[in-house]
Design an enzyme around this catalytic site. Structure first.
Site, PDB file in Angstrom:
ATOM      1  CB  ALA A  31      -0.921   0.001   1.215  1.00 39.55           C
ATOM      2  NE  ARG A  44     -22.916  -9.768  15.707  1.00 39.08           N
ATOM      3  CZ  ARG A  44     -22.414 -10.589  14.783  1.00 39.08           C
ATOM      4  NH1 ARG A  44     -22.627 -11.882  14.857  1.00 39.08           N
ATOM      5  NH2 ARG A  44     -21.682 -10.113  13.794  1.00 39.08           N
ATOM      6  CD  GLU A 124     -10.833  -9.281  -7.526  1.00 40.30           C
ATOM      7  OE1 GLU A 124     -10.352  -8.437  -8.294  1.00 40.30           O
ATOM      8  OE2 GLU A 124     -11.358 -10.341  -7.932  1.00 40.30           O
ATOM      9  CB  ILE A 131     -10.758 -16.568  -7.581  1.00 44.65           C
ATOM     10  CG1 ILE A 131     -10.996 -17.910  -6.909  1.00 44.65           C
ATOM     11  CG2 ILE A 131     -10.097 -16.747  -8.932  1.00 44.65           C
ATOM     12  CD1 ILE A 131     -12.011 -18.776  -7.646  1.00 44.65           C
ATOM     13  CG  ASP A 196     -24.025 -16.932  -3.942  1.00 43.81           C
ATOM     14  OD1 ASP A 196     -23.824 -15.926  -3.241  1.00 43.81           O
ATOM     15  OD2 ASP A 196     -23.095 -17.588  -4.453  1.00 43.81           O
ATOM     16  CE  LYS A 200     -20.624 -15.757  -5.234  1.00 43.61           C
ATOM     17  NZ  LYS A 200     -20.457 -17.165  -4.799  1.00 43.61           N
TER      18      LYS A 200
END
Lengths: 403, 403
Positions: A31, A44, A124, A131, A196, A200
């Site tokens: 970074a 919580r 990502e 991946i 799901d 994607k």
């Protein structure tokens, strides 16, 4: 030095905190500066957590803190997550997420807002867990026209299908096993119904084709109707059964769908077993490229989120060109027009099947009264028309292959 | 609008011009502005080329042209390519290349120079052709400590080994065939001796471990000694033979080498056949990730170069954090200390082999007078010591697997 906050300390959120800690040296080197986790928002309490002092319950302490420049959203869902993400972007903070549901539903709005504010919205981890796939498609393949993407993008269903294929188990038994092992949720509907995978696929499609593709535009079939018999018939045809998300370019529009497919054993995807994911991207210059790895799991997903944090930090004053235009009816087209060979399991005789379908390839595994075969290449309308002539399909799946 | 020049109009250079043309719309969208090819440097003439008006023979016309901000180096080699690359970077131009020889030999120097000048030196196409691998390792896996990388990174040798495996051909016949098909050069030494793979492995190692690893630090064995008998013995052990580049972290140092390996048929790399490449990266958070695709070829490689051009354009005022520190003796460590199981083909009896090696797994394909087996897990020194006790190895390869 840059300050980061995490919204939602669940599986992925806690993993992000852990990765930022454990790999802090490599992260700081990549970074270009130290990354400090300053706040964690959760309703919580986590007494005894190594991050105990960081927990807060009031989102405003993050939204109004100018020191926090990058926020990790690992809340999930589209309500609170959308509100908090919007407010962070509005406040000039970059947001990083693994929340595929939100990106698939409202990615365009959030990307546009990020653009207006000159910050980044990165995701990502929303496809393929750890991946690398979003960035390779957006950047490494930036000089390719992408013609097609298909892949195994849900680990839960792939685990179940793999168990069925290797152990001869029926769907319900394989699902129970997956639940026992923690690979499937107590309420498994989102995974096994293909939702799901659909989300994607929407993200991949939007990225590749440049306009938002919404879940409602993607016909989605899950794996509940795949039987142990289908697995055996498929094996005798040299195939495995895999749940694929697939999108093809048809005249500049996205033809996208999610459905079980027969995949030949010499296809790379046939060896993507268990909870693993594999995604094939077909570019007009590069040809087929495949990405493979753990598509879910705490640490893989967390490491992808953390890598996006690194990227957000590196690009703190520069907008990443990761975005797409708004969607609409004309962005997508009907995938049922895509041609392929089809797998049909039926209880009529082979003679009857041949009479209607012409030359077919029969499976040679036998079971009392059933027969199964692969058809010639045709679209869905045609295959349903032939089925309607008295060859009722107990199962009907596409065969992945040349078309 | 940004102006680009290409140095060297060979296979890749001409491909880059073609990709910039053919996919100009997607490229402009991704780069955020139009990219104009302004000059092509080559000593040859290309009458009738669509780019005829762009050709020049005087490098100074590029070096001294402030309008040209990104330069593509597709000359190859380390002499002229190094000089021109240095001069472009000195002049404040970003440079993009597919030249693995130069990056492996002098990458650190050029990256440092680029850093001093605030420009970028990008080389996605130097490893794996069109497969996204440099950027995923550098960026997507930025939050992982990378423990190991191994892969099939040379398409020529993979084609030859695939032919030997499927057709039972000897090495020399398979090489001739590869040359006829254009998959191997007239002088094939760089490929078949493993040097090309070694260079690529140096780049991956430098990137993953943060210090320059030089080709001299990487023991390299090619495929010339692999025989058709080895292929058959390997098959009877459930394996294929693949040339792998491999690097492992040993106490923070890179243990890297290139050599033929037996690869079990259930390993994903076993299905990477023909001219394809496959690279596995093992991160401490993400686990194993694999990248697969065409590792060479004009258009795949050119599309990776063009994607780097896009990235250089997007980052014209920002330095990408893609770099590594200088190398040195202490950056690498001896890979012969890595433990593995070994494959040995010998002409002594199985009894003799068992006497020296203890329990082994024998290949069951038989050939007059020869025997072959897999040993227990040990390092190279140990296996050579046992061989020295009267079990001469006609072939000695590592077996990829658990260690």
């Amino acid at each position: 030095m840059i300050n980061v906050a995490i919204l939602g300390y669940g599986v992925v959120g806690s993993g992000v905190a852990e990765v930022l800690d454990k790999n802090s040296e490599r992260i700081a080197r990549n970074a270009g500066r130290e990354i400090i986790l300053k706040r964690i928002l959760d309703v919580r309490d986590f007494p005894g957590s190594p991050y105990e002092s960081l927990f807060i319950k009031d989102f405003d302490l993050i939204a109004n803190d100018p020191e926090i420049q990058v926020v990790v959203e690992t809340i999930g869902g589209t309500d609170v997550a959308f509100e908090f993400t919007s407010r962070c972007l509005e406040a000039g903070k970059s947001v990083v997420t693994s929340n595929k549901e939100l990106v698939a539903a409202r990615g365009h709005e959030l990307l546009r807002l990020a653009g207006l504010k000159g910050v980044n919205y990165l995701f990502e981890a929303s496809v393929g867990g750890g991946i690398p796939i979003i960035r390779p498609v957006a950047q490494c393949m930036a000089a390719n026209k992408i013609n097609e993407i298909y892949g195994i993008i849900n680990g839960t269903t792939n685990y179940i299908l793999t168990e069925m294929g290797t152990k001869g188990a029926e769907f319900s038994a394989a699902l129970s096993d997956a639940q026992k092992k923690g690979y499937a949720e107590a309420d498994p509907a989102t995974d096994i119904k293909g939702l799901d995978a659909c989300r994607k696929l929407c993200i991949l499609s939007s990225l590749a084709f440049g306009r938002h593709i919404y879940p409602e535009q993607v016909p989605t079939e899950g794996i509940e109707n795949v039987t142990a018999d289908d697995m055996r018939f498929a094996a005798s045809l040299g195939c495995k059964i895999k749940l694929l998300g697939r999108v093809r370019d048809v005249g500049g529009k996205a033809a996208a769908y999610v459905a079980p497919h027969l995949v030949g054993k010499d296809n790379l995807l046939a060896n993507v077993d268990g909870v693993m994911n594999g995604i094939v991207v077909r570019g007009n210059a590069v040809g087929d490229v495949m990405f493979y790895g753990a598509g879910a799991g705490k640490m893989p997903t967390a490491s992808a989120v953390a890598a996006d944090v690194v990227d957000a930090v590196k690009h703190i004053h520069l907008r990443k060109l990761l975005s797409w235009e708004e969607g609409g009816e004309d962005a997508a087209t009907d995938p049922s027009l895509l041609e392929s060979s089809w797998y049909i399991r039926t209880d009529v005789t082979g003679e009857k099947a041949t009479r209607e379908f012409g030359e077919v390839i029969f499976a040679d595994w036998a079971d009392g009264g059933q027969t199964a075969f692969k058809t010639a290449v045709m679209n869905e309308k045609k295959v349903r028309e032939l089925i309607g002539r008295g060859v009722p399909a107990l199962s009907l799946f596409r065969v992945l292959g040349d078309y």
